[in-house]
Design an enzyme around this catalytic site. Sequence first.
Site, PDB file in Angstrom:
ATOM      1  N   GLY A   1       0.776  -1.239   0.000  1.00  0.00           N
ATOM      2  CA  GLY A   1       0.000   0.000   0.000  1.00  0.00           C
ATOM      3  C   GLY A   1       0.802   1.280   0.000  1.00  0.00           C
TER       4      GLY A   1
ATOM      5  N   ASN B   1       1.702   2.994  -2.622  1.00  0.00           N
ATOM      6  CA  ASN B   1       1.049   3.911  -3.571  1.00  0.00           C
ATOM      7  C   ASN B   1      -0.223   4.493  -2.975  1.00  0.00           C
ATOM      8  OD1 ASN B   1       2.311   4.194  -6.353  1.00  0.00           O
ATOM      9  ND2 ASN B   1       2.461   1.972  -6.058  1.00  0.00           N
TER      10      ASN B   1
ATOM     11  N   MET C   1      -4.254  -7.012  -7.378  1.00  0.00           N
ATOM     12  CA  MET C   1      -3.843  -8.213  -8.110  1.00  0.00           C
ATOM     13  C   MET C   1      -5.018  -9.092  -8.560  1.00  0.00           C
ATOM     14  SD  MET C   1      -0.768  -7.558  -8.379  1.00  0.00           S
ATOM     15  CE  MET C   1       0.685  -6.828  -7.623  1.00  0.00           C
TER      16      MET C   1
ATOM     17  N   ASN D   1      -5.117   2.322 -13.688  1.00  0.00           N
ATOM     18  CA  ASN D   1      -4.194   1.349 -13.096  1.00  0.00           C
ATOM     19  C   ASN D   1      -2.762   1.857 -13.203  1.00  0.00           C
ATOM     20  OD1 ASN D   1      -3.259  -1.237 -12.098  1.00  0.00           O
ATOM     21  ND2 ASN D   1      -2.690  -1.765 -14.205  1.00  0.00           N
TER      22      ASN D   1
ATOM     23  N   HIS E   1       1.076   0.227 -13.540  1.00  0.00           N
ATOM     24  CA  HIS E   1       1.787  -1.030 -13.803  1.00  0.00           C
ATOM     25  C   HIS E   1       3.298  -0.776 -13.758  1.00  0.00           C
ATOM     26  CE1 HIS E   1       2.409  -5.048 -15.262  1.00  0.00           C
ATOM     27  NE2 HIS E   1       3.278  -4.568 -16.137  1.00  0.00           N
TER      28      HIS E   1
HETATM   29  C1  GAR Z   1       3.465  -1.551  -7.384  1.00  0.00           C
HETATM   30  O1  GAR Z   1       4.768  -1.694  -7.872  1.00  0.00           O
HETATM   31  C2  GAR Z   1       2.468  -1.626  -8.535  1.00  0.00           C
HETATM   32  O2  GAR Z   1       2.921  -1.024  -9.698  1.00  0.00           O
HETATM   33  C3  GAR Z   1       2.356  -3.122  -8.690  1.00  0.00           C
HETATM   34  O3  GAR Z   1       2.281  -3.605  -7.375  1.00  0.00           O
HETATM   35  C4  GAR Z   1       3.057  -2.760  -6.524  1.00  0.00           C
HETATM   36  C5  GAR Z   1       2.232  -2.366  -5.331  1.00  0.00           C
HETATM   37  O4  GAR Z   1       3.007  -1.668  -4.417  1.00  0.00           O
HETATM   38  N1  GAR Z   1       1.204  -3.469  -9.458  1.00  0.00           N
HETATM   39  C6  GAR Z   1       1.173  -4.520 -10.268  1.00  0.00           C
HETATM   40  O5  GAR Z   1       2.117  -5.270 -10.425  1.00  0.00           O
HETATM   41  C7  GAR Z   1      -0.141  -4.729 -11.001  1.00  0.00           C
HETATM   42  N2  GAR Z   1       0.016  -5.695 -12.033  1.00  0.00           N
HETATM   43  P1  GAR Z   1       2.328  -0.911  -3.194  1.00  0.00           P
HETATM   44  O6  GAR Z   1       1.378  -1.902  -2.552  1.00  0.00           O
HETATM   45  O7  GAR Z   1       3.468  -0.569  -2.295  1.00  0.00           O
HETATM   46  O8  GAR Z   1       1.626   0.302  -3.734  1.00  0.00           O
END
Ligand code: GAR
Length: 196
Positions: free
Chosen positions: A12, A14, A85, A102, A104
């Site tokens: 979390g 982001n 996910m 989203n 990525h």
């Molecule tokens: C981030 O790197 C995001 O880009 C990725 O998961 C991570 C979550 O980090 N998303 C994906 O891979 C989607 N396919 P966070 O929980 O610290 O925000």
Amino acid sequence: MKNVAIFASGSGTNAENIVRYFSKSETIKVAVVLSNNRNVGVHARVNKLGVPSFVFSREEFADGAPVLAKLAEYDTDLIVLAGFMNKISDPLLNAYPGKIINIHPALLPSFPGLHGQGQAVAYGVKFSGCTVHFVDEGTDSGPIILQKVVPVLDDDTEDTLADRILVQEHIALPEALKLWAEGKLQINGRKVKVLA
Ligand code: GAR
């Protein structure tokens, strides 16, 4: 004021970054966080900042109805997938057309799906980064809003590259949300025009 719902499945960072970034905003409010996992860091990160979070099962996300009811409760204008996910089901896509964004961790259309950073290291590309895009029915295939680039170093692992990309994610996602809230994103087919 536009209400944003964040969907997140992991640590979390982001989500926390967006909540902090818009905490004094007059255009965007992070109203609620939804997750498919009770045991992940995102809940504590946003709850301590006063944002409620709720958990729905994979089946509930697929069905859509209970999730849509919660989104309606918080007058949701935009859904942001920040490390979510689960695939977004048709009922959600149909209820929020062009209103799901989203992030990525790769330069799409390269390396969609899981482990975008590991795919980039394994392929041997010299640059990677992150992509913010609108969500369509495919996997990481919707119209691209913006991208940030980072170098891939010779001794990078999936984790070291992920750390470098995450710094850019924390810049890219607020930037895209700000443009959206200001009405500056115009979708024309595959292309997103950023209005001056
Ligand atoms: C981030 O790197 C995001 O880009 C990725 O998961 C991570 C979550 O980090 N998303 C994906 O891979 C989607 N396919 P966070 O929980 O610290 O925000």
